[in-house]
Design an enzyme around this catalytic site. Structure first.
Site, PDB file in Angstrom:
ATOM      1  N   CYS A 198       0.890  -1.167   0.000  1.00  0.00           N
ATOM      2  CA  CYS A 198       0.000   0.000   0.000  1.00  0.00           C
ATOM      3  C   CYS A 198       0.926   1.213   0.000  1.00  0.00           C
ATOM      4  CB  CYS A 198      -0.959  -0.029   1.182  1.00  0.00           C
ATOM      5  SG  CYS A 198      -0.219  -0.413   2.781  1.00  0.00           S
ATOM      6  N   ASP A 204       2.750   2.477   3.168  1.00  0.00           N
ATOM      7  CA  ASP A 204       3.860   2.107   4.047  1.00  0.00           C
ATOM      8  C   ASP A 204       3.981   0.606   4.266  1.00  0.00           C
ATOM      9  OD1 ASP A 204       4.825   4.748   4.591  1.00  0.00           O
ATOM     10  OD2 ASP A 204       3.059   5.075   5.831  1.00  0.00           O
ATOM     11  N   ASP A 219      -0.557  -1.575   6.986  1.00  0.00           N
ATOM     12  CA  ASP A 219      -2.004  -1.580   7.246  1.00  0.00           C
ATOM     13  C   ASP A 219      -2.737  -2.467   6.238  1.00  0.00           C
ATOM     14  OD1 ASP A 219      -2.121   0.123   9.534  1.00  0.00           O
ATOM     15  OD2 ASP A 219      -1.780   1.852   8.249  1.00  0.00           O
TER      16      ASP A 219
END
Length: 643
Positions: A417, A419, A422
């Site tokens: 995504c 970073d 998550d």
């Protein structure tokens, strides 16, 4: 802005909070540890000793005895390390379902506990302080109207708890101050309760996950993949684990150059490898291409090495969890996505999963429609307006596409995504759950959470806000809750494929917030090591694995070699009533599912014993028959014996 220091004050700022004194109960809560030894408090013992002579001595002492017994009944049974901080009598809990009820409100170092003896059976409300998001005062001293003066606690698990105090009693201020102090210990320089909890379990859950054993189970290392210790001191990437699996032909020096091109140094590393095709699931963060479209020869070579490690396919899929418009916008911040021109034989796919802020707002809307009351006439339209199930669908659909490319397409995939801590964790862990039956066992699922979420740096401290009073923090988001919701959706579609039951998933979510265990504290493996959590706290897995019968699915059948393909459409998804609406007594089943599970498990064990007995009997008869048929002497012997 990165909040790298948010874990530093979890357990080491002050001397350890005192253990239960003789003034407090030292028994275990039945909701957490039914096997702990219960002991009386000194106050209870002294009241008993006083009352021995009270029967023949003084009416006043008899009154004192009864008062002490009543107080003991109103107090919670305490966990090892828990002690009472404040208590207020004649408090009214404004129950949104059954109406106002008067009783005693207790604040301990771990929980908010309310008990009323006015009802039969007694009314009890028991909430861990860790679940509290904020505390607000209601009304002023001059407020008029019944129950208009008090406190409201807004909780992370959907609930709002409202208590009315008598203005003349002056208990509200004391309760408020103690709640603000012990519900938000990090904000007050105090240790979280997990550092005070002293329960001992038969199994040490901190030893459950061994990365070397897990990679060995997957057949790693092999000729294409190696285990590197380049991050042993967390210098390559401070949010990655110490051990990483990388392509065998990429030296450590080159890994450093790849890390400089990936956001926060989160290079592509292996999460899972197919046992037959050798197709892999690797995870990372976005490339730092920026507006100018920068390239990295080392990064391009690295992804080529991942593709080459799989002889079954000459292509690699890059799954970017974000909507394409968000990925493009990230270029302005120096980030971005892989260009298909730069990465040969790579296909880029955007999965349209929204960011943490959109998810936080969606959960807020969901809470509004499910608690405290549900509007029947507009239920479906209200649920649709939250977009919660739509987000669940997109996450499940994305994971399904990843699993399908690996299983059916025999193609390696890279997942990221922005970073990589998550949405990436959601996608890789769900895809691995679909691909590998081991992760669908109780211990396997615990390993999955430890590996893909904890070791790879999902920022639990920031996303949940453990012990932090800043409830409006923009970093908070229900990322892990969405993952567990997706798992529950899969258990609904495949009721016999998972060893664990719904209670297992709910227990994990409850202790995501409770701060009773150290499992979900901190933001990374490095931080947990600095805090020395394995030595100073108890693992959630220690508790769960000490009573596996509570969390076992009686319908489970081992389908270890089966790949699950859940249907990710709105028609097949449903709101998880057992979690989001569990506080509403009207939504509870008439027969407790948990006890029914235990009955089914006992019945299954009984039937398995009978099957084993019959198999032994058949085996014995078969052996006896074959022996008689092969030996003439043995055939004659019974005749001679009869004669």
């Amino acid at each position: 802005m990165e909040k790298s220091s948010s874990c530093e004050s979890l357990g080491a700022q002050l001397p350890a909070a005192r253990l239960p004194s003789e003034d407090s109960l030292s028994s275990a809560s039945t909701s957490h540890s039914e096997n702990s030894v219960h002991t009386k408090s000194a106050s209870a013992i002294s009241s008993d000793s006083i009352s021995t002579s009270a029967d023949n001595f003084s009416p006043d002492l008899r009154v004192l005895r009864e008062a002490n017994k009543l107080a003991e009944m109103e107090e919670p049974a305490l966990l090892p390390g828990e002690n009472i901080k404040d208590m207020a009598k004649d408090v009214t809990y404004i129950c949104p379902f059954t109406g106002a009820v008067r009783g005693t409100l207790t604040v301990t170092s771990y929980r908010l506990y309310f008990k009323s003896m006015e009802r039969d059976p007694p009314f009890v409300l028991d909430a861990s302080l860790g679940v509290i998001s904020r505390v607000e005062k209601i009304g002023g001293a001059s407020s008029r109207g019944e129950n208009s003066y008090g406190l409201e606690t807004v909780c992370k698990d959907i609930r709002n708890l409202r208590f009315a105090h008598k203005p003349e009693g002056r208990t509200r201020r004391s309760i408020f101050e103690n709640l603000m102090k012990y519900a938000f210990p990090v904000s007050n320089g105090l240790p979280l309760f997990a550092f005070e909890y002293k329960e001992v379990f038969p199994e040490n859950g901190w030893k459950l996950y061994d990365p070397l054993l897990e990679y060995r189970r997957q057949g790693i290392p092999n000729e294409s993949w190696r285990i590197t210790k380049i991050n042993e001191r967390y210098e390559l990437c401070d949010t990655y684990p110490a051990l990483l699996v990388v392509p065998a032909n990429i030296p450590d020096e080159e890994l450093k150059r790849v890390a400089s091109f990936r956001s926060r140094g989160r290079i592509p590393v292996l999460s899972w490898i197919h046992p037959e095709s050798q197709a892999t699931v690797t995870r990372c963060s976005q490339p730092m291409v920026g507006v100018s479209g920068k390239r990295s020869k080392e990064d391009e070579k690295y992804l080529q090495a991942i593709m080459d490690s799989n002889a079954q396919s000459h292509k690699i899929f890059i799954f970017d969890a974000r909507p394409s418009v968000n990925a493009v916008a990230n270029k302005a911040k120096g980030g971005g996505y892989e260009s298909e021109d730069a990465y040969q034989n790579a296909e880029l796919v955007f999965l349209d999963i929204h960011n943490i802020h959109v998810m936080r707002e969606s959960l807020r809307k969901l809470k509004e429609i499910v608690y405290p009351t549900i509007e029947e006439t507009h239920w479906l339209s209200n649920l649709e307006s939250t977009h919660w199930l739509e987000h669940i669908k997109l996450i499940l659909a994305g994971a399904l596409r990843i699993a399908d490319k690996v299983e059916s397409g025999k193609t390696s995939v890279v997942v990221h995504c922005s970073d990589g801590w998550d949405r990436t964790a959601q996608l890789t862990s769900l895809a691995m759950l679909m691909l590998d039956g081991y992760y669908r066992t109780i211990r396997g699922f615990e390993v999955l959470v430890e590996k893909e979420w904890l070791s790879f740096g999902h920022r639990f401290q920031l996303r949940v806000g453990h012990g932090d009073k800043n409830h409006a923090d923009a970093d908070r988001s229900p990322v892990f809750l969405q993952f567990i919701d997706c798992v529950w959706q899969m258990t609904r579609q495949f009721p016999t494929a998972f060893e664990f039951n719904e209670y297992f998933l709910i227990t994990i979510l409850d202790h995501l917030y409770s701060c009773l265990f150290g499992t979900f504290l901190c933001n990374s493996e490095q931080q947990r090591g600095k805090e020395n959590l394995p030595k100073k706290t108890v693992s959630l897995w220690s508790y769960i694995n000490s009573q596996l019968e509570d969390f076992t699915n009686p319908l489970y059948g081992s389908y270890s070699n089966h790949v699950l393909y859940p249907v990710a459409s709105m028609r097949h998804l449903e709101l998880w009533v057992g979690y989001y609406i569990r506080w509403n007594p009207r939504m509870k089943p008439q027969e407790p599912i948990h006890s029914r599970y235990k009955e089914l498990l006992a019945k299954r064990a009984e039937l398995q014993r009978k099957v084993e007995e019959l198999q032994r009997e058949i085996s014995n008869r078969s052996t006896s028959s074959s022996e008689r048929a092969s030996s003439p002497a043995q055939c004659v012997t019974p005749v001679q014996t009869v004669v």
